[in-house]
Design a protein around this motif. Structure first.
Motif, PDB file in Angstrom:
ATOM      1  N   SER A 124     -37.473  41.301  19.999  1.00  0.00           N
ATOM      2  CA  SER A 124     -38.632  41.763  20.756  1.00  0.00           C
ATOM      3  C   SER A 124     -39.944  41.197  20.214  1.00  0.00           C
ATOM      4  CB  SER A 124     -38.683  43.289  20.758  1.00  0.00           C
ATOM      5  OG  SER A 124     -38.976  43.751  19.468  1.00  0.00           O
ATOM      6  N   ILE A 125     -39.858  40.451  19.107  1.00  0.00           N
ATOM      7  CA  ILE A 125     -41.072  39.783  18.608  1.00  0.00           C
ATOM      8  C   ILE A 125     -41.351  38.568  19.493  1.00  0.00           C
ATOM      9  CG2 ILE A 125     -42.074  38.482  16.696  1.00  0.00           C
ATOM     10  CD1 ILE A 125     -40.376  40.155  14.811  1.00  0.00           C
ATOM     11  N   PRO A 126     -42.549  38.477  20.042  1.00  0.00           N
ATOM     12  CA  PRO A 126     -42.817  37.364  20.964  1.00  0.00           C
ATOM     13  C   PRO A 126     -42.681  35.995  20.294  1.00  0.00           C
ATOM     14  CG  PRO A 126     -44.809  38.649  20.536  1.00  0.00           C
ATOM     15  CD  PRO A 126     -43.676  39.381  19.930  1.00  0.00           C
ATOM     16  N   GLY A 127     -42.101  35.058  21.004  1.00  0.00           N
ATOM     17  CA  GLY A 127     -41.859  33.729  20.472  1.00  0.00           C
ATOM     18  C   GLY A 127     -43.137  32.972  20.112  1.00  0.00           C
ATOM     19  N   ALA A 151     -47.190  30.142  14.060  1.00  0.00           N
ATOM     20  CA  ALA A 151     -46.957  29.975  12.628  1.00  0.00           C
ATOM     21  C   ALA A 151     -46.498  28.548  12.331  1.00  0.00           C
ATOM     22  CB  ALA A 151     -45.913  30.984  12.153  1.00  0.00           C
ATOM     23  N   TRP A 152     -45.668  28.026  13.235  1.00  0.00           N
ATOM     24  CA  TRP A 152     -45.137  26.678  13.083  1.00  0.00           C
ATOM     25  C   TRP A 152     -46.275  25.658  13.070  1.00  0.00           C
ATOM     26  CZ3 TRP A 152     -40.745  25.490  11.250  1.00  0.00           C
ATOM     27  CH2 TRP A 152     -40.168  24.243  11.459  1.00  0.00           C
ATOM     28  N   ILE A 153     -47.207  25.824  14.005  1.00  0.00           N
ATOM     29  CA  ILE A 153     -48.338  24.914  14.112  1.00  0.00           C
ATOM     30  C   ILE A 153     -49.201  24.989  12.861  1.00  0.00           C
ATOM     31  CG2 ILE A 153     -50.497  24.481  15.385  1.00  0.00           C
ATOM     32  CD1 ILE A 153     -48.879  25.427  17.898  1.00  0.00           C
ATOM     33  N   ASP A 154     -49.336  26.229  12.335  1.00  0.00           N
ATOM     34  CA  ASP A 154     -50.123  26.392  11.121  1.00  0.00           C
ATOM     35  C   ASP A 154     -49.389  25.878   9.893  1.00  0.00           C
ATOM     36  OD1 ASP A 154     -52.086  27.461  12.593  1.00  0.00           O
ATOM     37  OD2 ASP A 154     -51.670  29.555  12.064  1.00  0.00           O
ATOM     38  N   GLY A 155     -48.198  25.372  10.093  1.00  0.00           N
ATOM     39  CA  GLY A 155     -47.467  24.764   8.982  1.00  0.00           C
ATOM     40  C   GLY A 155     -46.709  25.738   8.108  1.00  0.00           C
ATOM     41  N   ILE A 205     -44.633  37.417   8.567  1.00  0.00           N
ATOM     42  CA  ILE A 205     -44.821  37.848   9.962  1.00  0.00           C
ATOM     43  C   ILE A 205     -43.719  38.817  10.404  1.00  0.00           C
ATOM     44  CG2 ILE A 205     -44.948  37.096  12.358  1.00  0.00           C
ATOM     45  CD1 ILE A 205     -46.239  34.543  11.321  1.00  0.00           C
ATOM     46  N   VAL A 206     -42.465  38.408  10.247  1.00  0.00           N
ATOM     47  CA  VAL A 206     -41.370  39.236  10.768  1.00  0.00           C
ATOM     48  C   VAL A 206     -41.289  40.565  10.023  1.00  0.00           C
ATOM     49  CG1 VAL A 206     -38.889  39.395  11.111  1.00  0.00           C
ATOM     50  CG2 VAL A 206     -40.061  37.240  11.527  1.00  0.00           C
ATOM     51  N   LEU A 207     -41.244  40.483   8.705  1.00  0.00           N
ATOM     52  CA  LEU A 207     -41.017  41.699   7.934  1.00  0.00           C
ATOM     53  C   LEU A 207     -42.121  42.737   8.149  1.00  0.00           C
ATOM     54  CD1 LEU A 207     -38.541  42.340   6.403  1.00  0.00           C
ATOM     55  CD2 LEU A 207     -39.672  41.729   4.276  1.00  0.00           C
ATOM     56  N   PRO A 208     -43.400  42.333   8.069  1.00  0.00           N
ATOM     57  CA  PRO A 208     -44.435  43.344   8.341  1.00  0.00           C
ATOM     58  C   PRO A 208     -44.314  43.958   9.731  1.00  0.00           C
ATOM     59  CG  PRO A 208     -45.413  41.405   7.347  1.00  0.00           C
ATOM     60  CD  PRO A 208     -43.994  41.073   7.627  1.00  0.00           C
ATOM     61  N   LEU A 209     -43.917  43.146  10.719  1.00  0.00           N
ATOM     62  CA  LEU A 209     -43.789  43.687  12.069  1.00  0.00           C
ATOM     63  C   LEU A 209     -42.634  44.669  12.167  1.00  0.00           C
ATOM     64  CD1 LEU A 209     -44.473  40.635  14.386  1.00  0.00           C
ATOM     65  CD2 LEU A 209     -45.793  42.740  14.219  1.00  0.00           C
ATOM     66  N   LEU A 210     -41.633  44.462  11.319  1.00  0.00           N
ATOM     67  CA  LEU A 210     -40.452  45.321  11.392  1.00  0.00           C
ATOM     68  C   LEU A 210     -40.561  46.540  10.475  1.00  0.00           C
ATOM     69  CD1 LEU A 210     -37.375  42.945  11.596  1.00  0.00           C
ATOM     70  CD2 LEU A 210     -38.694  43.995  13.414  1.00  0.00           C
TER      71      LEU A 210
END
Lengths: 276, 258
Positions: free
Chosen positions: B148-151, B157-161, B171-176
């Motif tokens: 459910s985390i938006p792609g 994040a990928w663009i920011d390297g 990103i994932v862990l804090p959201l979860l």
């Protein structure tokens, strides 16, 4: 299509297979041992596939009391689930729509029922069952099963029904629909996704229930599948292939249900957890 | 009921006041059971959640290709605890169980133990089974939250390297966080109430080493027919679950606010 396999993909795949072994090995052991002869199990390596697969264990289980246990399970689970859905659908409708003085208070008391660990109710339920003369009947199980699962079901359904727009009911009333009509023709069909989830959740939970059957029934003919396999296990403790065949057969219904409706079953099993 | 001395059948019930409660406070087996319950709570959370999370990440990054794996991973959840208990009695069998066979195969023969028969080992053998059965639950639970985390977040994040590791930890862990907290509470409350699996595998033995509050209650009320004392244990179980739940809820609430 990319065909290049990266290093990372290889790692992911290896880890996936590793866990596959951990999760799957006991099943592999269970299913294939069921096809072995007792003597072959004792003499050969446990991992080896049966040299001459035999169906005799499975036949032995099926010609025993397996179908009685199975039928009992179906009767108890189906009866309980139908009652749970009926009662909780009706009361949820009231809780979600009609304003009366004690609405929140009664709702609160019912919801508080979710917090009680089932084992605590065991002794009172046992004594009550004895008093009612229901000890060792299938009926003895349905009562507690319904009572124990209603709080959660009402909780989930009430939330669900609150989201059904009131305008639908109002227009139905204008079209000359009575309260009964509204409930059966509008609310119930619209609640179907919620009802299905609840039905699965309750069915899965009750299908595997053990302790109430252990305490409230006694004779083999009145026991459900989990108790059935437990009794067999005591009886045929030395005949491992037979027990493995029994376990395989007993686990099959759920596995089939899972393979048929994976998404729905997972949703149902999660429903209890997420709200609780 | 906890104030009675009664075998559950006799019409005579003797009122003994707080005697059962005093006995409970001095009861070493009950203390043992309580301790075991909390060992299970702690180890369940410490083992099941991280592995569940790791598997969820694995399945999430593998995409559709791993769907077959996902299906098999979930199988343990589908068996009843009774069936799992019986199956593992044989899996652990020191003579022809697969654990022994595995250790022999990799040349660790001297590690072979009577997994369920040694008082010092039995509890941990049982916990391993509990983990085996419930890890899929947390896996699916975390997986649902991850999908459910938006792609776009990943793309950004990928663009920011960011590396995959950074993406996960930052990103994932804090959201979860909320999901993990709920999972921990579920595991905690669930662990206090174990019965089926333990009863089937060890019946609380050997020498009460795997005794839990629920099994001890059952034994008192329905095997030795001490209904009054059984009720006392049941009440104690109820109190422990209540107090722990209230504590956990108030702590997590405070965290949410602050």
């Amino acid at each position: 299509m990319k065909t290049k396999v990266t290093f990372r993909q290889v790692i992911v795949f290896i880890l996936a297979v590793l866990w596959l072994c951990i999760a799957g090995a006991p099943f592999f052991f269970m299913v294939q041992t069921g096809f072995k002869q007792q003597s072959e199990l004792l003499s050969g390596p446990v991992w080896a596939l049966p040299k001459v697969p035999t169906l005799s264990n499975y036949v032995g289980v099926l010609t025993g009391k397996f179908f009685i246990f199975f039928r009992n399970s179906v009767v108890v689970v189906a009866g309980s689930v139908i009652l749970i859905l009926l009662v909780s659908a009706m009361s949820s409708y009231v809780f979600s729509r009609i304003k009366f003085k004690l609405n929140t208070a009664i709702f609160g008391i019912i919801i508080a029922g979710m917090a009680i660990p089932v084992h605590v109710t065991l002794i009172p339920v046992y004594l009550l069952t004895n008093k009612l003369g229901l000890y060792d009947t299938l009926l003895a199980l349905i009562g507690p099963y319904v009572a124990l699962n209603i709080p959660m079901s009402i909780f989930i359904l009430t939330e669900f029904m609150r989201d059904i727009p009131r305008e639908l009911e109002e227009s139905a009333r204008i079209d000359g629909c009575g309260p009964k009509g509204i409930f059966f023709r509008i609310i119930l069909p619209l609640s179907r996704p919620g009802l299905v989830t609840l039905a699965i959740y309750n069915a899965v939970f009750l299908w595997n229930e053990f302790i109430f059957v252990l305490v409230l029934t006694q004779s083999t003919n009145n026991r459900t599948l989990p108790l059935g396999i437990w009794e067999y296990q005591g009886q045929y403790a030395a005949n491992i292939p037979m027990i493995m065949a029994l376990l395989t057969l007993a686990s099959l219904p759920m596995m089939i249900a899972y393979l048929v409706g994976q998404e729905k079953l997972i949703k149902g099993m999660m429903a209890g957890a997420i709200k609780g | 009921m906890s104030f009675l001395k009664w075998n559950g059948i006799d019409p005579v019930k003797e009122f003994i006041g707080f005697e059962n409660w005093f006995e409970l406070l001095k009861d070493n087996i009950f203390r043992r059971a309580l301790g075991n319950n909390f060992i299970i709570v702690i180890l369940s959370i410490a083992i099941q959640l991280p592995i569940g999370m790791a598997l969820a990440v694995l399945l999430d990054s593998g995409g559709r290709k791993l769907n077959l794996f996902k299906t098999v991973y979930f199988f343990p959840m589908l068996m009843s605890s009774v069936a799992v208990g019986i199956l593992f009695k044989y899996v652990y069998d020191p003579q022809f169980g697969i654990v022994t066979a595995f250790l022999n195969a990799v040349g660790l023969k001297r590690l072979v133990l009577n997994w369920l028969g040694e008082p010092g080992v039995a509890l941990y053998s049982v916990i391993a089974v509990i983990c085996w059965q419930y890890i899929p639950f947390y896996m699916i639970y975390f997986l649902a939250a991850m999908t459910s985390i938006p792609g776009e977040l990943f793309e950004a994040a990928w663009i920011d390297g960011a590396t995959r590791g950074q993406y996960f930890w930052q990103i994932v862990l804090p959201l979860l966080k909320g999901t993990v907290r709920t999972a921990a509470i579920l595991s905690l409350v669930g662990s206090l109430k174990y019965f089926d699996l333990i009863y089937v595998m060890t019946e609380g033995g050997p020498v009460n080493s795997t005794e839990l509050m629920a099994t001890y209650m059952y034994k008192n009320a329905f095997t030795t027919f001490r209904m009054g004392y059984g009720s006392t244990v049941a009440m104690a179980l109820f109190l422990v679950v209540m107090v722990t739940s209230i504590l956990v809820f108030s702590i997590t609430k405070r965290e949410e606010r602050g």
